[in-house]
Scaffold this motif. Structure first.
Motif, PDB file in Angstrom:
ATOM      1  N   SER A 133       0.852  -1.189   0.000  1.00  0.00           N
ATOM      2  CA  SER A 133       0.000   0.000   0.000  1.00  0.00           C
ATOM      3  C   SER A 133       0.890   1.241   0.000  1.00  0.00           C
ATOM      4  CB  SER A 133      -0.932   0.006   1.216  1.00  0.00           C
ATOM      5  OG  SER A 133      -0.190  -0.112   2.414  1.00  0.00           O
ATOM      6  N   ALA A 134       0.304   2.357  -0.403  1.00  0.00           N
ATOM      7  CA  ALA A 134       1.077   3.592  -0.545  1.00  0.00           C
ATOM      8  C   ALA A 134       1.349   4.248   0.808  1.00  0.00           C
ATOM      9  CB  ALA A 134       0.328   4.572  -1.439  1.00  0.00           C
ATOM     10  N   ARG A 135       2.537   4.819   0.941  1.00  0.00           N
ATOM     11  CA  ARG A 135       2.835   5.643   2.112  1.00  0.00           C
ATOM     12  C   ARG A 135       2.014   6.924   2.033  1.00  0.00           C
ATOM     13  NH1 ARG A 135       9.183   6.490   2.157  1.00  0.00           N
ATOM     14  NH2 ARG A 135       8.433   8.242   3.429  1.00  0.00           N
ATOM     15  N   ARG A 136       1.429   7.315   3.138  1.00  0.00           N
ATOM     16  CA  ARG A 136       0.564   8.492   3.128  1.00  0.00           C
ATOM     17  C   ARG A 136       1.343   9.787   2.875  1.00  0.00           C
ATOM     18  NH1 ARG A 136      -4.423   7.083   4.055  1.00  0.00           N
ATOM     19  NH2 ARG A 136      -4.881   5.177   5.205  1.00  0.00           N
ATOM     20  N   ASP A 137       2.634   9.786   3.212  1.00  0.00           N
ATOM     21  CA  ASP A 137       3.415  10.988   2.949  1.00  0.00           C
ATOM     22  C   ASP A 137       3.964  11.014   1.522  1.00  0.00           C
ATOM     23  OD1 ASP A 137       5.223   8.936   3.204  1.00  0.00           O
ATOM     24  OD2 ASP A 137       6.645  10.052   4.442  1.00  0.00           O
ATOM     25  N   GLN A 138       3.617   9.999   0.729  1.00  0.00           N
ATOM     26  CA  GLN A 138       4.093   9.935  -0.654  1.00  0.00           C
ATOM     27  C   GLN A 138       2.946   9.906  -1.663  1.00  0.00           C
ATOM     28  OE1 GLN A 138       7.336   9.939  -1.775  1.00  0.00           O
ATOM     29  NE2 GLN A 138       7.914  10.403   0.332  1.00  0.00           N
ATOM     30  N   ILE A 142       5.688   1.683 -10.365  1.00  0.00           N
ATOM     31  CA  ILE A 142       5.444   2.423  -9.124  1.00  0.00           C
ATOM     32  C   ILE A 142       6.743   2.477  -8.321  1.00  0.00           C
ATOM     33  CG2 ILE A 142       4.156   2.421  -6.953  1.00  0.00           C
ATOM     34  CD1 ILE A 142       1.891   1.016  -8.480  1.00  0.00           C
ATOM     35  N   PRO A 143       7.224   3.655  -7.959  1.00  0.00           N
ATOM     36  CA  PRO A 143       8.490   3.750  -7.213  1.00  0.00           C
ATOM     37  C   PRO A 143       8.399   3.042  -5.866  1.00  0.00           C
ATOM     38  CG  PRO A 143       7.824   5.898  -8.095  1.00  0.00           C
ATOM     39  CD  PRO A 143       6.658   4.980  -8.271  1.00  0.00           C
ATOM     40  N   ALA A 144       9.415   2.270  -5.545  1.00  0.00           N
ATOM     41  CA  ALA A 144       9.405   1.509  -4.304  1.00  0.00           C
ATOM     42  C   ALA A 144       9.345   2.414  -3.077  1.00  0.00           C
ATOM     43  CB  ALA A 144      10.633   0.604  -4.240  1.00  0.00           C
ATOM     44  N   ASP A 145       9.936   3.626  -3.176  1.00  0.00           N
ATOM     45  CA  ASP A 145       9.967   4.495  -1.996  1.00  0.00           C
ATOM     46  C   ASP A 145       8.613   5.137  -1.695  1.00  0.00           C
ATOM     47  OD1 ASP A 145       9.781   6.343  -4.021  1.00  0.00           O
ATOM     48  OD2 ASP A 145      11.639   7.398  -3.540  1.00  0.00           O
ATOM     49  N   THR A 146       7.608   4.892  -2.535  1.00  0.00           N
ATOM     50  CA  THR A 146       6.265   5.413  -2.251  1.00  0.00           C
ATOM     51  C   THR A 146       5.414   4.389  -1.498  1.00  0.00           C
ATOM     52  OG1 THR A 146       5.317   4.617  -4.336  1.00  0.00           O
ATOM     53  CG2 THR A 146       6.323   6.815  -4.342  1.00  0.00           C
ATOM     54  N   LEU A 147       5.967   3.213  -1.222  1.00  0.00           N
ATOM     55  CA  LEU A 147       5.192   2.128  -0.631  1.00  0.00           C
ATOM     56  C   LEU A 147       5.545   1.898   0.834  1.00  0.00           C
ATOM     57  CD1 LEU A 147       5.406  -0.452  -3.561  1.00  0.00           C
ATOM     58  CD2 LEU A 147       3.601   1.233  -3.103  1.00  0.00           C
ATOM     59  N   LYS A 200       3.403  12.239  -4.731  1.00  0.00           N
ATOM     60  CA  LYS A 200       4.379  11.706  -5.678  1.00  0.00           C
ATOM     61  C   LYS A 200       3.786  10.543  -6.464  1.00  0.00           C
ATOM     62  CE  LYS A 200       8.976   9.608  -5.895  1.00  0.00           C
ATOM     63  NZ  LYS A 200      10.189   9.200  -5.112  1.00  0.00           N
ATOM     64  N   LEU A 201       3.046   9.691  -5.775  1.00  0.00           N
ATOM     65  CA  LEU A 201       2.447   8.550  -6.447  1.00  0.00           C
ATOM     66  C   LEU A 201       1.414   9.001  -7.479  1.00  0.00           C
ATOM     67  CD1 LEU A 201       2.354   5.462  -6.541  1.00  0.00           C
ATOM     68  CD2 LEU A 201       0.560   5.521  -4.810  1.00  0.00           C
ATOM     69  N   ALA A 202       0.641  10.035  -7.127  1.00  0.00           N
ATOM     70  CA  ALA A 202      -0.387  10.527  -8.047  1.00  0.00           C
ATOM     71  C   ALA A 202       0.222  11.110  -9.314  1.00  0.00           C
ATOM     72  CB  ALA A 202      -1.245  11.581  -7.350  1.00  0.00           C
ATOM     73  N   GLN A 203       1.461  11.577  -9.233  1.00  0.00           N
ATOM     74  CA  GLN A 203       2.126  12.163 -10.394  1.00  0.00           C
ATOM     75  C   GLN A 203       2.830  11.113 -11.254  1.00  0.00           C
ATOM     76  OE1 GLN A 203       4.704  15.091  -8.673  1.00  0.00           O
ATOM     77  NE2 GLN A 203       3.030  16.399  -7.963  1.00  0.00           N
ATOM     78  N   ASN A 204       2.817   9.892 -10.799  1.00  0.00           N
ATOM     79  CA  ASN A 204       3.486   8.833 -11.546  1.00  0.00           C
ATOM     80  C   ASN A 204       2.784   8.611 -12.878  1.00  0.00           C
ATOM     81  OD1 ASN A 204       5.694   6.917 -11.210  1.00  0.00           O
ATOM     82  ND2 ASN A 204       4.122   5.346 -11.483  1.00  0.00           N
TER      83      ASN A 204
END
Length: 288
Positions: free
Chosen positions: A82-87, A100-105, A90-94
């Motif tokens: 699941s997505a990190r809430r602080d990311q 999907i960037p690993a650092d957004t999870l 960034k995820l929406a701009q993917n």
């Protein structure tokens, strides 16, 4: 019509859809046949008095830790993330086609179900049984493979399992009875398949010494089509799960076994034998 031709015909009939990443979807008569196959295998379990359960599509990695699944089979695992809430921004701009960037999870804690029976043992952890348990469930299971084949080897697939947990003698009677019943069903369906000894998929031959013990005393039988494709298996776990999860019976670790059926693989066997129209197949409404 051979298996490839029958599968191609089903694709053209719009009852079967395939994604090269290993995912199939069913519709029409093919879906109806899959439902009937599952009911046939479910009813075999009910003849033993098996209670049916329905489980979520994922299981906590911690629940698999006692059996060392990720230690032996990290290459087969599919993780739920699941997505990190602080990311989220960034995820929406993917980009729509970008990975999907690993650092957004978030840190991963769950695995998509690799085998249907794995759900039973954690919920029975620490239990002392007064009598044998018979259980059954059908789950969509997930296993990563090096390559995929439609209806034969998929990333996600439906598995029906029947489980017996009890004394060694009870479990042995269960596996023998199931094998005889399946043999009767094979003859009625007119399918050519035979039982072959295999290394139990619960133990990785390259990393787990238990696999060597199973070559000396085989604990897994696979029901294989002439080309080697396994459509069902009988897995005798001995006291492995009883010891791992502290499930006891008669002051000893309980023994267990499961009988597993791959629904899509049975569809393939019937397609290869009788063609693409399920109306030409033997009745699937008759018990095994």
């Amino acid at each position: 019509m051979n298996g490839v031709e029958s599968v191609t015909a089903a694709l053209h009939a719009d009852e079967l859809h395939w994604s090269p990443d290993g995912c199939a979807s069913l519709g029409g008569g093919l879906l109806n046949s899959a439902v009937k196959l599952d009911a046939m295998f479910r009813d075999l379990g009910r003849d033993f008095g098996a209670d049916e359960s329905r489980f979520p599509s994922m299981i906590a990695a911690a629940a698999l830790a006692p059996v060392g699944y990720l230690k032996s089979f990290p290459h087969h695992a599919t993780f739920a993330a699941s997505a990190r809430r602080d990311q989220l921004a960034k995820l929406a701009q993917n980009g729509p086609c970008e990975p999907i960037p690993a650092d957004t999870l978030e840190t991963v804690s769950h695995v998509l179900t690799p085998a249907a029976c794995y759900h039973f043992y954690p919920r029975l952890a620490g239990r002392r049984l007064d009598e044998a348990l018979y259980l059954t469930t059908a789950c969509q299971c997930h296993r990563r493979e090096n390559c995929y084949e439609l209806l034969r080897r998929q990333w996600c697939f439906w598995m029906r399992e029947i489980v017996c947990i009890g004394t060694r003698e009870t479990v042995e009677r269960f596996t023998v009875s199931c094998q005889l019943r399946i043999n009767t069903g094979l003859r009625r369906l007119g399918l050519d398949a035979s039982w072959q000894t295999a290394t139990d998929s619960f133990f990785d031959p390259a990393h787990d010494p238990k696999a060597l013990a199973q070559r000396v005393e085989p604990a897994k039988l696979e029901l294989c089509l002439p080309d080697g494709l396994a459509v069902a298996s009988i897995n005798s776990h001995r006291s492995f799960f009883g010891e791992c999860f502290g499930i006891r019976m008669a002051d000893e670790a309980a023994h267990s076994a499961c009988v597993a059926f791959g629904i899509e693989r049975w569809l393939f066997a019937l397609l290869a034998r009788y063609g693409a129209d399920p109306a030409d197949w033997p009745s699937l409404d008759v018990p095994l």
